[in-house]
Write a protein that holds these residues in place. Structure first.
Motif, PDB file in Angstrom:
ATOM      1  N   ALA A 121     -33.468 -53.702  50.636  1.00  0.00           N
ATOM      2  CA  ALA A 121     -33.800 -53.079  49.351  1.00  0.00           C
ATOM      3  C   ALA A 121     -32.851 -51.924  49.026  1.00  0.00           C
ATOM      4  N   THR A 122     -32.577 -51.086  50.005  1.00  0.00           N
ATOM      5  CA  THR A 122     -31.710 -49.932  49.772  1.00  0.00           C
ATOM      6  C   THR A 122     -30.275 -50.363  49.523  1.00  0.00           C
ATOM      7  N   LEU A 127     -25.834 -50.547  45.911  1.00  0.00           N
ATOM      8  CA  LEU A 127     -24.681 -51.311  45.458  1.00  0.00           C
ATOM      9  C   LEU A 127     -24.785 -51.745  43.994  1.00  0.00           C
ATOM     10  N   LEU A 128     -26.018 -52.061  43.541  1.00  0.00           N
ATOM     11  CA  LEU A 128     -26.165 -52.699  42.232  1.00  0.00           C
ATOM     12  C   LEU A 128     -27.239 -52.086  41.343  1.00  0.00           C
ATOM     13  N   GLY A 129     -27.913 -51.067  41.804  1.00  0.00           N
ATOM     14  CA  GLY A 129     -29.048 -50.505  41.088  1.00  0.00           C
ATOM     15  C   GLY A 129     -28.729 -49.941  39.720  1.00  0.00           C
ATOM     16  N   ARG A 130     -27.536 -49.414  39.540  1.00  0.00           N
ATOM     17  CA  ARG A 130     -27.172 -48.857  38.229  1.00  0.00           C
ATOM     18  C   ARG A 130     -27.034 -49.946  37.172  1.00  0.00           C
ATOM     19  N   GLN A 131     -26.460 -51.069  37.574  1.00  0.00           N
ATOM     20  CA  GLN A 131     -26.267 -52.170  36.620  1.00  0.00           C
ATOM     21  C   GLN A 131     -27.559 -52.958  36.387  1.00  0.00           C
ATOM     22  N   HIS A 132     -28.437 -52.973  37.379  1.00  0.00           N
ATOM     23  CA  HIS A 132     -29.652 -53.799  37.315  1.00  0.00           C
ATOM     24  C   HIS A 132     -30.867 -52.971  37.740  1.00  0.00           C
ATOM     25  N   PRO A 133     -31.458 -52.236  36.808  1.00  0.00           N
ATOM     26  CA  PRO A 133     -32.600 -51.372  37.149  1.00  0.00           C
ATOM     27  C   PRO A 133     -33.786 -52.114  37.769  1.00  0.00           C
ATOM     28  N   ILE A 135     -33.812 -53.934  40.172  1.00  0.00           N
ATOM     29  CA  ILE A 135     -33.654 -53.986  41.638  1.00  0.00           C
ATOM     30  C   ILE A 135     -34.602 -53.000  42.318  1.00  0.00           C
ATOM     31  N   ARG A 136     -34.983 -51.936  41.617  1.00  0.00           N
ATOM     32  CA  ARG A 136     -35.947 -50.988  42.204  1.00  0.00           C
ATOM     33  C   ARG A 136     -37.233 -51.692  42.626  1.00  0.00           C
ATOM     34  N   GLY A 137     -37.574 -52.767  41.944  1.00  0.00           N
ATOM     35  CA  GLY A 137     -38.767 -53.536  42.282  1.00  0.00           C
ATOM     36  C   GLY A 137     -38.729 -54.140  43.669  1.00  0.00           C
ATOM     37  N   VAL A 138     -37.531 -54.302  44.230  1.00  0.00           N
ATOM     38  CA  VAL A 138     -37.411 -54.852  45.584  1.00  0.00           C
ATOM     39  C   VAL A 138     -38.046 -53.891  46.592  1.00  0.00           C
ATOM     40  N   PHE A 139     -38.114 -52.604  46.259  1.00  0.00           N
ATOM     41  CA  PHE A 139     -38.787 -51.645  47.144  1.00  0.00           C
ATOM     42  C   PHE A 139     -40.285 -51.937  47.248  1.00  0.00           C
TER      43      PHE A 139
END
Length: 190
Positions: A121-122, A127-133, A135-139
């Motif tokens: 998740a981290t 690596l990609l969190g800025r382009q794809h918000p 991704i925070r859901g993976v936490f």
């Protein structure tokens, strides 16, 4: 201090593990089983390849390194070093807990499930969190898997928290190396 922390961790484990419902048992077993997430991993790899083409290989290597380091630190270094029994192996707790699965390995500090899921998740976030918000859901997934380890009586809360910390640190390290390598490659091309 150590005894106080261990007692607090044990009491919190008993409380959390005691919040079970038989109808939730199969769901928690499914969440905690590594093979349950194979489709998620395949879809994630497919999405990375589709979305990032040439860059996908370096991203996948970075993510895999993060997960691998987290797994090895938790399983091959910390568990043998600390020798902290899993709660399901502690005789004094047997009548107080709700084990859902076979107990597994003898030692539990730190949780490899928490380390690897938080490493993944981290890594994705860094690596990609800025382009794809999203991704925070993976936490949320990493937290669900980590909590399931307490639910099935395989880990104390501190095992899970420390495992999450190991995963986050391994991801930070791998993301830093990735950024430096990417920056160096960009400078070379100029």
């Amino acid at each position: 201090m150590r005894d106080w922390l261990n007692d607090l961790d044990t009491q919190l484990f008993i409380w959390l593990n005691g919040r079970y419902t038989p109808s939730l048992d199969p769901i928690m077993v499914w969440i905690t089983e590594r093979n349950s997430w194979l489709l998620f991993y395949v879809l994630l790899i497919g999405w990375l390849v589709y979305q990032y083409r040439r860059r996908a290989l370096s991203l996948l290597i970075t993510i895999a390194a993060s997960v691998g380091i987290a797994d090895q630190l938790s399983s091959s270094v910390l568990k043998p070093l600390t020798h902290r029994l899993r709660p399901c192996h502690v005789p004094a707790l047997q009548k107080l807990i709700h084990p859902v699965l076979e107990c597994g390995g003898q030692y539990g500090f730190v949780s490899s499930h928490a380390a690897t899921t938080f490493g993944l998740a981290t890594s994705l976030y860094l690596l990609l969190g800025r382009q794809h918000p999203w991704i925070r859901g993976v936490f949320l997934w990493a937290m669900a898997v980590s909590y399931s380890r307490i639910y099935v009586a395989a880990h104390y809360p501190l095992d899970v928290l420390a495992g999450a910390g190991v995963g986050v640190l391994s991801a930070v390290l791998c993301a830093m190396i990735y950024r430096k390598a990417t920056k160096a490659a960009c400078l070379e091309r100029r």
